[in-house]
Motif scaffolding. Structure first.
Motif, PDB file in Angstrom:
ATOM      1  N   PRO A   1       0.819  -1.215   0.000  1.00  0.00           N
ATOM      2  CA  PRO A   1       0.000   0.000   0.000  1.00  0.00           C
ATOM      3  C   PRO A   1       0.854   1.266   0.000  1.00  0.00           C
ATOM      4  CG  PRO A   1      -0.869  -1.580   1.567  1.00  0.00           C
ATOM      5  CD  PRO A   1       0.455  -2.119   1.116  1.00  0.00           C
TER       6      PRO A   1
ATOM      7  N   PHE B   1      -5.366   1.093  -3.553  1.00  0.00           N
ATOM      8  CA  PHE B   1      -6.027  -0.199  -3.701  1.00  0.00           C
ATOM      9  C   PHE B   1      -7.306  -0.170  -4.542  1.00  0.00           C
ATOM     10  CE2 PHE B   1      -6.931  -4.447  -2.866  1.00  0.00           C
ATOM     11  CZ  PHE B   1      -8.285  -4.565  -2.616  1.00  0.00           C
TER      12      PHE B   1
ATOM     13  N   TYR C   1      -0.471  -7.734   1.299  1.00  0.00           N
ATOM     14  CA  TYR C   1      -1.905  -7.427   1.274  1.00  0.00           C
ATOM     15  C   TYR C   1      -2.414  -7.391   2.717  1.00  0.00           C
ATOM     16  CZ  TYR C   1      -6.799  -7.772  -0.280  1.00  0.00           C
ATOM     17  OH  TYR C   1      -8.131  -7.538  -0.515  1.00  0.00           O
TER      18      TYR C   1
ATOM     19  N   HIS D   1      -5.216  -5.862   3.986  1.00  0.00           N
ATOM     20  CA  HIS D   1      -6.615  -5.474   4.177  1.00  0.00           C
ATOM     21  C   HIS D   1      -7.457  -6.565   4.847  1.00  0.00           C
ATOM     22  CE1 HIS D   1      -5.255  -2.353   1.475  1.00  0.00           C
ATOM     23  NE2 HIS D   1      -4.859  -3.304   0.650  1.00  0.00           N
TER      24      HIS D   1
END
Length: 385
Positions: A165, A188, A211, A213
């Motif tokens: 990110p 994203f 990743y 999230h």
């Protein structure tokens, strides 16, 4: 060092061929680098290039549940899915550092996301680089005890790219963890990551995707929540897109830093005033596995008090039994794990309000850092294009 399970019903971290540390050793070996740590017991059938997708918080049991529920159908295309252990503690700061450094917590000194640092004389939140009590920023430059595998790959003329990110770009952790690689931040959307991977493989031999999230949804809503399932479906789109766009002779691997357990009970230890006279300082470590610094001669009292909610073991014994992955690379690391470790049972976590802001934080419904099977077992999915 032995192979004793110190807390019945828990999972020992495996640093000898069945853990995430050994996965990184195998990857290094594929690219011609020697590692001081064993590779995986079962070799990975590597192709020429390699991609590693690290899904924060996606434990092995969670992956299997999402597959059965139809949330992660793309995972059915893996030619093989194995089960590895995380490190101890099974927390992002410890495990992610291992995945980027190829070294266990005993060598990196990153033994939790919340540590008493003798060098600074305070408890520090390592994620935010802040003193837990004053909320002021701290300089963690002295914590850079190891080199990233990407810097070693770069010296061997193996090119690597980290996709993560863009909000994390320029942070202390990103600069240290990713040193030697090309860093590619992303804003994203489900279609962004497959395209970035495809582009990165045009100039890199090894691509790592981080990743985070899914982990956030598990913390906020719980690992069995609808929100976690919804995030798994987004991940499914990304995973399928990456698989579809891989060039020939490329190995894709999916793994995680840790899994999650459901949380429904919170004990605020700072409110238990009968405990305080026995402590040298507030507890540190993770909410599921707390490090407790005890006044000399008060161990029995603290162990009896905390045993209502936790299994309590000697931190010295954790080191002796190899739970951190060997002897401490620096004796200062011993001061970071306290006298005792309190491992919260079942769905409990142990809190401490270091600052009034902490009380304003809504309690998490999922967490990790302990030795339960849901936290410790992570997947290794393998797909060759």
């Amino acid at each position: 060092m032995g192979d004793m399970v110190l807390i019945p019903g828990t999972v020992r971290p495996d640093y000898a061929g069945g853990g995430i540390l050994n996965l990184i050793s195998s990857i290094q070996s594929h690219f011609g680098l020697k590692s001081k740590h064993d590779p995986l017991h079962a070799p990975i059938p590597f192709q020429k290039k390699a991609v590693l997708l690290i899904v924060d918080g996606l434990g092995f049991e969670q992956l299997e549940r999402h597959r059965q529920q139809g949330d992660l159908g793309a995972a059915d295309h893996f030619q093989e899915v194995r089960r590895l252990t995380s490190v101890f503690p099974s927390t992002t700061m410890a495990a992610l550092t291992t995945l980027h450094m190829g070294a266990p917590p005993a060598e990196t000194g990153w033994l939790s996301g919340c540590l008493w640092l003798q060098e600074l004389g305070t408890i520090v939140n390592l994620i935010r680089n802040k003193d837990e009590f004053t909320r002021q920023g701290v300089d963690l430059g002295f914590m850079r005890k190891t080199r990233s595998i990407y810097s070693r790959l770069d010296e061997a003329r193996v090119r690597s790219t980290i996709i993560f990110p863009e909000a994390f770009e320029g942070s202390f952790l990103s600069n240290w963890h990713h040193e030697g690689s090309h860093q590619q931040g992303y804003a994203f959307t489900p279609s962004t990551i497959p395209t970035l991977v495809q582009n990165a493989l045009q100039h890199s031999d090894y691509v790592v995707i981080y990743y985070p999230h899914y982990d956030d949804m598990c913390h906020r809503y719980g690992p069995e929540s609808q929100e976690a399932r919804d995030e798994a479906r987004l991940l499914n789109t990304i995973l399928g897109g990456v698989m579809h766009r891989l060039p020939p002779h490329t190995t894709l691997m999916l793994t995680a830093d840790h899994g999650h357990k459901t949380i429904s009970g919170n004990i605020w230890l700072d409110g238990h005033l009968d405990l305080h006279p026995h402590l040298l300082r507030p507890v540190s470590g993770d909410k599921v596995s707390r490090y407790v610094d005890v006044k000399p001669g008060h161990e029995a009292e603290v162990q009896a008090y905390l045993s209502r909610w936790a299994d309590v073991v000697s931190s010295h014994q954790l080191w002796e039994e190899g739970y951190f992955g060997g002897d401490p690379a620096d004796l200062q690391f011993l001061t970071r794990t306290g006298t005792l470790m309190a491992h919260a049972r079942d769905d409990m976590e142990l809190n401490w309000s270091y600052h009034p802001e902490v009380l304003q934080i809504k309690g998490w419904k999922g967490n990790h850092g302990g030795l339960s099977s849901t936290e410790m077992w992570v997947p290794l999915g393998i797909f060759n294009s």
